[in-house]
Scaffold this motif. Structure first.
Motif, mmCIF file in Angstrom:
data_model
loop_
_atom_site.group_PDB
_atom_site.id
_atom_site.type_symbol
_atom_site.label_atom_id
_atom_site.label_comp_id
_atom_site.label_asym_id
_atom_site.label_seq_id
_atom_site.Cartn_x
_atom_site.Cartn_y
_atom_site.Cartn_z
ATOM 1 N N GLN A 122 -34.948 36.034 1.621
ATOM 2 C CA GLN A 122 -36.277 35.576 1.199
ATOM 3 C C GLN A 122 -36.829 34.550 2.188
ATOM 4 O O GLN A 122 -38.017 34.550 2.492
ATOM 5 N N TYR A 123 -35.962 33.688 2.695
ATOM 6 C CA TYR A 123 -36.442 32.691 3.656
ATOM 7 C C TYR A 123 -36.863 33.389 4.961
ATOM 8 O O TYR A 123 -37.866 33.024 5.584
ATOM 9 N N LEU B 39 -37.719 37.987 -3.082
ATOM 10 C CA LEU B 39 -36.377 38.589 -3.001
ATOM 11 C C LEU B 39 -35.367 37.736 -3.757
ATOM 12 O O LEU B 39 -34.283 38.191 -4.100
ATOM 13 N N ASP B 40 -35.707 36.472 -3.982
ATOM 14 C CA ASP B 40 -34.835 35.587 -4.767
ATOM 15 C C ASP B 40 -35.299 35.637 -6.217
ATOM 16 O O ASP B 40 -36.440 35.269 -6.513
ATOM 17 N N ARG C 226 -38.012 36.400 5.174
ATOM 18 C CA ARG C 226 -39.311 37.022 4.881
ATOM 19 C C ARG C 226 -40.433 35.985 4.951
ATOM 20 O O ARG C 226 -41.515 36.243 5.501
ATOM 21 N N PHE C 227 -40.148 34.810 4.396
ATOM 22 C CA PHE C 227 -41.140 33.723 4.437
ATOM 23 C C PHE C 227 -41.494 33.388 5.891
ATOM 24 O O PHE C 227 -42.678 33.254 6.233
ATOM 25 N N PHE D 284 -35.125 42.320 4.642
ATOM 26 C CA PHE D 284 -35.137 41.087 5.443
ATOM 27 C C PHE D 284 -33.737 40.479 5.603
ATOM 28 O O PHE D 284 -33.598 39.285 5.810
ATOM 29 N N ASP E 105 -31.536 33.050 4.517
ATOM 30 C CA ASP E 105 -31.300 34.127 3.557
ATOM 31 C C ASP E 105 -32.498 35.080 3.599
ATOM 32 O O ASP E 105 -33.518 34.785 4.230
#
Lengths: 363, 478
Positions: A239-240, B19-20, A242-243, A278, A237
């Motif tokens: 955020q992941y 983003l979450d 981006r991480f 992202f 996803d």
């Protein structure tokens, strides 16, 4: 690097015409007695119409063919899929998923080489230097991916080390709540990769997101010589993603997310950017495969752009014809984006991920 | 400025917008009160690798200086207008009370009481630490060694940080981690999903008081992230029910704070005076909405069980929901109505087993579960059980609930099971000796003392100093 410019209407129309021409060629191939496979010739006879004569375009495929049933790939012997033109030539048998029972099987000869040779043109020499070494850490065994990655490395003058991971075993462990064993197995896989990276020169890695994260906790990827990572297999996803980009790869190692499986081949992504929040968008290797995002309840209907729907795959090669297969994935439908003049699928995740917890495993 | 505050993660004190994000809503009106960034376990694992920087920042201060900072933080927490998130919003004490009330269901008066408890802990940190360390000269912690009580003493830190997996329903439990800061241990907090407010406000209070921001990690996260915090800090506290905490039961690095199963015991020598203790019993059962692990959930007596149950029911049964800002509010609403439904169902199910009666039903106007102005409430419930073996005799629920059961004094300590607090109303020296000898009781109140009484110089569910520091043998050439 690929452009992120929008695509002209002319380019979209041209791609469409190319797809329709390819559809006519492939359908004629599979439904002609001289070249077609026993399965499709038999299917045409029972269905009472002749696709070789009646299919003119991709829209015709959607209008005339029902969804491909995955049981056909489980229940039937592989030779029913051998086109007459390939008769007598030994084939590869590739498998998908298969946590329990009989897995789906697809046969093939050179399709994977075509897909991955084309993909080679989309990755940068800075990230994947030619004439060097790669490491693949992920599902090998009966999967197409293992041969595909080795071919991709070879095309670029590279050789590849392999560390196996059995996803069926991991899924079973997680379903049985044996988290300690799953963790121990993952550590075992990672330890082997660390050993290779410590003792061999490697610049490119193929692995899954979770394994990449775990590997980066054991070794400094940049210091170990890694310059490019080619990643796929499970959900990423925004955020992941981006991480992975900011923390795991420290914004300095090339990142190439991919979406693919044994039935389709390989869908590449446009570059992942902060401006896109992202969100990863993948584009099928059209015309050899077409991805659509359809309404899960009314699968004849395509969702609007930026709406969630179920992923439908049509595979169109001389080795394998598979119309309108409903994947166990859902995604956002995205507009064409250079260099791809056709729709993309974004933020792919297991179908129904928002409603129920899906076992994807630690891999 | 966005109209809704955004509460970021704090990575070594620095805001991180993910983003979450999840939205925190008022439980009765559904109004969005803030968005909260959430992160995966991988981010926490990475930050914990560099947590030594947080520890080093705290080491620059003496314990005495950090005690002063704690006191200033207490003032800021109780009275200050503090940053709420990273979009320019601030939060006054009144805002805090109103917001926490609307997400937790606690009425304003109870939030304020919890706030006062936290304030008291922060402003009496010297007393707290003196109690926990049994009068240790704090300069020994600053230097790492020293001499006191006629002997050489050295302590070393057992953890790179104190991990905290916090609950959503009880803001006062944040007072448990406060000593970690003057004990020079960074805190890594996973807030309860519905309760980012208290730990975030506390962190802002400490920072405003001069504490280094690097000492704080604030990570709204998922189950995996909670696991990372518990496994990686060295020392951690987890709050939750037995299902959540059972897997950590044998881990000495993790303190479990689950149900307390706190009790009131009355000895043979005092039972004839039972009417004198009804107010104390009722307060122990119902204060703080009956939500604390130190609320009494059973009253164990040698006789007059039915009479005591009836008297308690008569006192507590008429309690009704009120508006959150009612100064006389005694009941808490349920942020998650399904939880109220589950508790109500569980009590009803076990009442079907013979030997138990909901005595409050005679004094309550209507059912146990009630809806009031969009909120769901559970009214007080006193169950008389004819045996301590009855499934309702030793249970704890998130509402004013207690059983009353008769057990001969000679059998009480065999049968009560582990109890966080026991208020033993007795003057009998033999019974007192047995109580003092029991390893089932974590906190013992001897005499007519409510279970809810907190003494800040006494350890609560484990001694935080002994959890974060270990004594070592030391020799040093003079």
């Amino acid at each position: 690097m690929m452009s992120t410019e929008s695509v002209s209407n002319e380019a979209i129309q041209q791609a469409r015409e190319q797809l329709d021409a390819h559809v006519r060629e492939i359908v004629q191939w599979h439904f002609s007695p001289e070249t077609g496979s026993p399965f499709w010739l038999d299917w045409a006879e029972k269905s009472g119409w002749n696709p070789a004569q009646e299919i003119e375009s991709f829209d015709d495929i959607i209008a005339r063919f029902p969804h491909f049933q995955d049981e056909w790939l489980r229940d039937l012997q592989p030779d029913v899929w051998v086109p007459q033109a390939f008769k007598g030539q030994p084939f590869n048998v590739f498998e998908t998923g298969g946590t329990t029972g009989m897995p789906k099987q697809r046969i093939g000869w050179t399709d994977y080489k075509v897909d991955y040779s084309e993909f080679s043109e989309k990755i940068s020499d800075d990230h994947f230097p030619r004439d060097h070494y790669w490491l693949m850490m992920g599902p090998t065994g009966p999967r197409r991916l293992r041969l595909a990655i080795e071919h991709l490395a070879n095309v670029r003058g590279c050789s590849c080390y392999f560390i196996d991971l059995d996803p069926r075993f991991v899924k079973k462990l997680i379903a049985d709540k044996k988290f300690d064993v799953a963790r121990s197995y993952m550590d075992h896989v990672i330890d082997q990769a660390v050993t290779i990276l410590k003792h061999r020169k490697v610049s490119g890695v193929f692995t899954t997101p979770k394994l990449l994260e775990a590997l980066s906790e054991k070794i400094d990827l940049w210091e170990a010589g890694i310059r490019g990572v080619f990643c796929g297999g499970t959900t990423m996803d925004p955020q992941y993603t981006r991480f992975l980009l900011e923390e795991v790869l420290e914004n300095r190692i090339g990142f190439y997310p991919t979406y693919g499986n044994t039935l389709m081949g390989l869908a590449a992504s446009v570059p992942v950017t902060k401006e896109d929040n992202f969100s990863i968008t993948y584009y099928a290797p059209q015309p050899r495969a077409v991805l659509r995002v359809v309404d899960a309840e009314k699968t004849d209907e395509v969702k609007d752009y930026d709406e969630w729907g179920r992923v439908e795959l049509t595979t169109l090669t001389k080795e394998f014809f598979m119309p309108r297969f409903l994947e166990r994935d859902e995604a956002l439908r995205r507009e064409p984006r250079a260099p791809y003049a056709w729709d993309g699928v974004a933020q792919v995740r297991p179908f129904g991920a928002m409603e129920k917890k899906i076992v994807e495993g630690v891999y | 400025m966005s109209s809704i505050p955004h509460i970021p993660c704090l990575r070594k004190g620095a805001p991180y917008e993910s983003l979450d994000q999840i939205e925190i809503k008022g439980y009765s009106d559904g109004q969005t009160l803030a968005s909260v960034s959430t992160v995966n376990g991988g981010i926490i694992r990475r930050d914990l690798r560099r947590i030594d920087q947080g520890k080093a920042a705290l080491r620059k201060f003496t314990v005495d200086q950090l005690i002063d900072i704690s006191a200033k933080a207490g003032e800021a927490f109780l009275n200050g207008s503090l940053p709420l998130g990273d979009k320019g919003h601030t939060q006054s004490p009144e805002d805090y009370i109103r917001t926490l009330s609307s997400t937790s269901g606690l009425p304003h008066v109870m939030v304020k009481r919890n706030m006062d408890k936290i304030y008291h802990a922060l402003t009496h940190m010297r007393t707290v630490l003196t109690g926990l360390t049994r009068g240790l000269d704090f300069s020994i912690l600053d230097k790492g060694y020293g001499a006191q009580f006629g002997t050489r003493i050295s302590y070393y830190s057992t953890a790179k940080a104190l991990g905290l997996v916090m609950p959503s329903n009880s803001p006062a439990v944040n007072s448990l981690w406060l000593p970690a800061i003057p004990l020079k241990t960074p805190v890594i907090i996973k807030p309860g999903r519905e309760e980012p407010w208290t730990p975030y406000r506390l962190i802002q209070s400490f920072i405003a008081a001069g504490c280094p921001a690097e000492a704080f990690g604030f990570y709204p996260t998922d189950h995996e992230g909670a696991g990372v915090i518990l496994d990686s800090c060295g020392r951690a506290l987890i709050f939750g029910d037995q299902n959540t905490t059972a897997q950590y039961a044998n881990n000495p690095g993790i303190q479990i704070h689950g149900p307390g199963f706190s009790k009131i015991l009355v000895g043979d020598d005092q039972i004839e005076h039972w009417p004198d203790f009804i107010d104390l019993m009722a307060a122990s059962i119902s204060e703080n909405g009956g939500r604390s692990c130190i609320n009494a959930s059973a009253v164990v007596v040698p006789k007059y069980g039915k009479e005591i149950a009836d008297a308690l029911a008569k006192k507590l049964g008429p309690y009704k929901p009120t508006r959150p800002d009612d100064r006389g509010a005694r009941l808490s609403g349920f942020a998650n109505p399904k939880m109220a439904e589950y508790i109500d169902g569980a009590i009803e199910q076990d009442l079907k087993e013979s030997g138990a009666e909901d005595v409050t039903a005679h004094y309550r106007d209507g059912s146990r579960k009630v809806e009031f102005e969009g909120g769901t409430y559970l009214c007080p419930t006193i169950v008389h059980c004819d045996s301590i073996a009855h499934p309702l005799a030793n249970r704890e629920f998130l509402c004013p609930y207690a059983s009353v059961v008769e057990v001969p004094q000679s059998e009480m300590l065999e049968k009560i099971g582990p109890s966080l607090v026991v208020s033993a109303i007795t003057k009998d020296p033999d019974f007192t000796e047995m109580l003092l000898d029991s390893d089932l009781i974590e906190r013992l109140n001897l005499g007519a003392i409510p279970t809810m009484k907190i003494s800040w110089d006494q350890p609560h569910e484990g001694n935080m100093f002994e959890f974060l520091y270990k004594r070592r043998s030391i020799e040093r050439e003079e």
